[in-house]
Write an enzyme that holds these catalytic residues in place. Sequence first.
Site, PDB file in Angstrom:
ATOM      1  N   ASP A  38       4.738  23.009  12.391  1.00 17.05           N
ATOM      2  CA  ASP A  38       4.005  22.759  13.379  1.00 17.05           C
ATOM      3  C   ASP A  38       2.498  23.782  12.860  1.00 17.05           C
ATOM      4  O   ASP A  38       2.554  24.844  13.771  1.00 17.05           O
ATOM      5  CB  ASP A  38       4.130  22.884  14.345  1.00 17.05           C
ATOM      6  CG  ASP A  38       3.144  21.895  15.832  1.00 17.05           C
ATOM      7  OD1 ASP A  38       2.306  21.793  15.016  1.00 17.05           O
ATOM      8  OD2 ASP A  38       3.581  21.567  16.770  1.00 17.05           O
ATOM      9  N   LYS A  39       1.353  22.821  12.148  1.00 14.60           N
ATOM     10  CA  LYS A  39       0.766  23.973  11.938  1.00 14.60           C
ATOM     11  C   LYS A  39      -0.026  24.609  12.625  1.00 14.60           C
ATOM     12  O   LYS A  39      -1.154  25.245  12.854  1.00 14.60           O
ATOM     13  CB  LYS A  39      -0.427  23.224  10.810  1.00 14.60           C
ATOM     14  CG  LYS A  39      -1.267  21.862  11.492  1.00 14.60           C
ATOM     15  CD  LYS A  39      -1.878  20.878  10.263  1.00 14.60           C
ATOM     16  CE  LYS A  39      -2.691  20.315  10.988  1.00 14.60           C
ATOM     17  NZ  LYS A  39      -4.272  20.095  11.282  1.00 14.60           N
ATOM     18  N   ARG A  80       6.244  20.019  21.991  1.00 13.61           N
ATOM     19  CA  ARG A  80       5.273  19.273  22.042  1.00 13.61           C
ATOM     20  C   ARG A  80       5.512  18.523  23.087  1.00 13.61           C
ATOM     21  O   ARG A  80       5.513  17.765  24.241  1.00 13.61           O
ATOM     22  CB  ARG A  80       4.781  19.563  21.697  1.00 13.61           C
ATOM     23  CG  ARG A  80       4.008  20.159  21.048  1.00 13.61           C
ATOM     24  CD  ARG A  80       3.384  20.623  19.454  1.00 13.61           C
ATOM     25  NE  ARG A  80       1.460  19.913  19.600  1.00 13.61           N
ATOM     26  CZ  ARG A  80       0.928  19.753  18.982  1.00 13.61           C
ATOM     27  NH1 ARG A  80       1.454  20.473  17.448  1.00 13.61           N
ATOM     28  NH2 ARG A  80       0.146  18.937  19.017  1.00 13.61           N
TER      29      ARG A  80
END
Length: 191
Positions: free
Chosen positions: A1-2, A103
């Site tokens: 996840d950048k 998330r």
Amino acid sequence: DKDTSGALLLGRTRQATAALAKAFKSRTAKKVYWAITVGVPDLRAGRIDLPIAKLPGKGGERMVADPKNGQSATTRYLVVETVGRRLAWLALVPATGRTHQLRVHCASIGCPILGDGKYGGSEAFVSGYPVSRKLHLHAREITLPHPSGKGDLSVRAPLPYHMQETWSLFGFDSAAGDALLDDDTSEYSIL
């Protein structure tokens, strides 16, 4: 996840890379993430079992809770500190490694991660506090068997600047959170 900050492991040799991949695939790697959530979970410690699937479409990669067709996803969490009932510092330990799992799981319990408009919408932002609008999700520590086969390898990453500012604003003590990580009898051990 950048958008997630923190620890990242890279193998420098083919053998080390294979050993790292094996540790993640066999789930012997333990990952601890820190997040600030908007809202406080009802339970001080808990487990979220909620399958996740990729949402089809052109809007970029987006995952959704999908109990019927999703892949198994499990996250354990611990509330480390709170700001009243408005914000919480969570330690998150994913048992699975689905894309955007933490998330999606935090948003699913009504506590989106601060700055995560993708999964929390406008609820992922707070007014009245001078905090960054960047995502407050950080890979604090990864521990796995050392590629040499001798002992464990543990990597701990410092908080990025925007999260350091948030910790300072609310008087959170990173050392206290790390003490929980370092103490085998701590509340983290339930995770």
